[in-house]
Design a protein around this motif. Structure first.
Motif, short mmCIF file in Angstrom:
data_model
loop_
_atom_site.label_atom_id
_atom_site.label_comp_id
_atom_site.label_asym_id
_atom_site.label_seq_id
_atom_site.Cartn_x
_atom_site.Cartn_y
_atom_site.Cartn_z
N GLY A 19 0.81 -1.21 0.00
CA GLY A 19 0.00 0.00 0.00
C GLY A 19 0.85 1.27 0.00
N PHE A 20 2.10 1.17 0.48
CA PHE A 20 2.92 2.37 0.68
C PHE A 20 4.11 2.45 -0.25
N LYS A 42 12.84 -1.25 -0.90
CA LYS A 42 11.45 -0.80 -0.82
C LYS A 42 11.44 0.70 -1.11
N ASP A 96 17.96 -6.98 3.36
CA ASP A 96 18.34 -8.33 2.90
C ASP A 96 17.22 -8.92 2.05
N ALA A 98 14.92 -11.74 0.67
CA ALA A 98 14.37 -13.03 1.16
C ALA A 98 14.17 -14.00 0.01
N ASP A 157 8.37 -5.78 7.53
CA ASP A 157 7.22 -4.88 7.40
C ASP A 157 6.89 -4.19 8.72
N1 LIG Z 1 13.24 -8.27 1.89
C1 LIG Z 1 12.44 -8.80 0.96
N2 LIG Z 1 12.90 -9.74 0.12
C2 LIG Z 1 12.09 -10.29 -0.82
N3 LIG Z 1 10.80 -9.95 -0.99
C3 LIG Z 1 10.29 -9.01 -0.17
C4 LIG Z 1 11.07 -8.38 0.82
N4 LIG Z 1 10.29 -7.48 1.49
C5 LIG Z 1 9.09 -7.54 0.92
N5 LIG Z 1 9.07 -8.44 -0.08
C6 LIG Z 1 7.94 -8.81 -0.92
O1 LIG Z 1 7.53 -7.66 -1.66
C7 LIG Z 1 6.11 -7.57 -1.73
C8 LIG Z 1 5.64 -6.22 -1.24
O2 LIG Z 1 6.06 -6.07 0.10
P1 LIG Z 1 5.45 -4.98 1.05
O3 LIG Z 1 6.02 -5.18 2.42
O4 LIG Z 1 5.57 -3.65 0.43
O5 LIG Z 1 3.95 -5.47 0.91
P2 LIG Z 1 2.78 -5.34 1.89
O6 LIG Z 1 3.01 -6.21 3.09
O7 LIG Z 1 1.54 -5.56 1.11
O8 LIG Z 1 3.00 -3.84 2.28
P3 LIG Z 1 2.21 -2.81 3.15
O9 LIG Z 1 1.92 -3.50 4.46
O10 LIG Z 1 3.21 -1.70 3.24
O11 LIG Z 1 0.98 -2.47 2.36
C9 LIG Z 1 5.57 -8.75 -0.94
O12 LIG Z 1 5.27 -9.78 -1.85
C10 LIG Z 1 6.74 -9.17 -0.07
O13 LIG Z 1 6.73 -10.57 0.21
#
Ligand SMILES: Nc1ncnc2c1ncn2[C@@H]1O[C@H](COP(=O)(O)OP(=O)(O)OP(=O)(O)O)[C@@H](O)[C@H]1O
Length: 257
Positions: A19-20, A42, A96, A98, A157
């Motif tokens: 969302g952000f 991000k 890092d 994932a 997150d």
């Molecule tokens: N460090 C990371 N390595 C690999 N993939 C990641 C990493 N961090 C986030 N992702 C992946 O990127 C995508 C977007 O992550 P993000 O945290 O922005 O989503 P979200 O949880 O929907 O966010 P928000 O809570 O801010 O709306 C997700 O599919 C998440 O699994």
């Protein structure tokens, strides 16, 4: 290729959108253009529905705060942030990379019962770190727990993280945070009184552990002490849960790290 301080960043493709902001894979190079490895970045880029509720400046502050809080919790079970560019038009942070999240491991039935117990222990250690640093995570769920290449699971997150010592949240951000939590992982007292506490994070841990569907009955009883709907019946601290898990494993002669 972008430049930030003594580093160069090569975007390698988008991973996903929240969302952000969006998350993308990047390659990082040092000032001599030697590769430092692949990471996740991000980038601040709020959706129009979020922008309709909160001002861009407030959202930017929240985004930067997310990175600052996460980087204060360095621990093997908290996703590591190595760079933060707060001054860019669209701020970003580098963390890092994932392999996948716990939600996909659950969907793919990728874990044995013993591995599931180890996962719960790792998440608990990450939460302990966050609580000991004076924060509440407030959005623990399998999608926010990442499997790292080392095999460790790391909490990520920090978008809804609250500093228990400060009134850092504006009313607007708190409201949007509550609207964005995931009901299954939210303790009943949040839904009724919007009251977050150490116990509401413990409830979320219990729900994540339930999602893992561990078959071991003794362990399930300990999990029930996390996910109880009655907060008085719930563990008071994550440390107490960790101790009970350790005692159970000692009784059974399991060696633990
Ligand atoms: N460090 C990371 N390595 C690999 N993939 C990641 C990493 N961090 C986030 N992702 C992946 O990127 C995508 C977007 O992550 P993000 O945290 O922005 O989503 P979200 O949880 O929907 O966010 P928000 O809570 O801010 O709306 C997700 O599919 C998440 O699994």
């Amino acid at each position: 290729m972008e430049n930030f301080g003594s580093y160069f960043i090569e975007p390698l493709g988008k991973i996903g959108q929240g969302g952000f902001g969006y998350v993308e894979k990047i390659k990082l190079y040092n000032s001599t253009m030697s590769p430092c490895g692949t990471f996740a970045r991000k980038v601040f880029s709020p959706s129009s529905s979020v922008l309709a509720q909160v001002s861009k400046d407030d959202l930017k502050r929240r985004f930067i705060r997310e990175a600052m809080y996460q980087s204060k919790c360095t621990h093997k079970n908290v996703n590591y942030i190595c760079l933060l560019n707060k001054h860019a038009d669209n701020p970003y942070f580098v963390m890092d990379l994932a392999v996948c999240d716990l939600a996909s491991d659950i969907t793919n039935c990728a874990l044995t019962d013993l591995q599931k117990i180890e996962v719960v222990k790792m998440i608990s250690q990450g939460i302990l770190r966050i609580h000991n640093k004076g924060f509440l995570h407030r959005d623990l769920k399998p999608q926010n727990i990442l499997r790292m290449p080392s095999g460790a699971y790391a909490i990520s997150d920090f978008g809804l993280v609250k500093n228990t010592d400060s009134a850092a949240n504006t009313t607007a951000l708190t409201a949007i945070g509550q609207a964005m939590g995931t009901p299954r992982y939210m303790a009943p007292e949040i839904l009724y009184n919007a009251e977050y506490s150490i116990k509401t994070d413990i409830f979320s841990l219990g729900k994540v552990a339930e999602d893992l569907n561990i078959q071991d009955d003794d362990f399930r009883q300990l999990i029930a002490g996390c996910s109880s709907m009655d907060e008085k019946q719930r563990y008071d601290s994550i440390d107490a849960f960790i101790q009970d898990v350790a005692s159970l494993q000692v009784q059974r002669g399991v060696r633990h790290a």
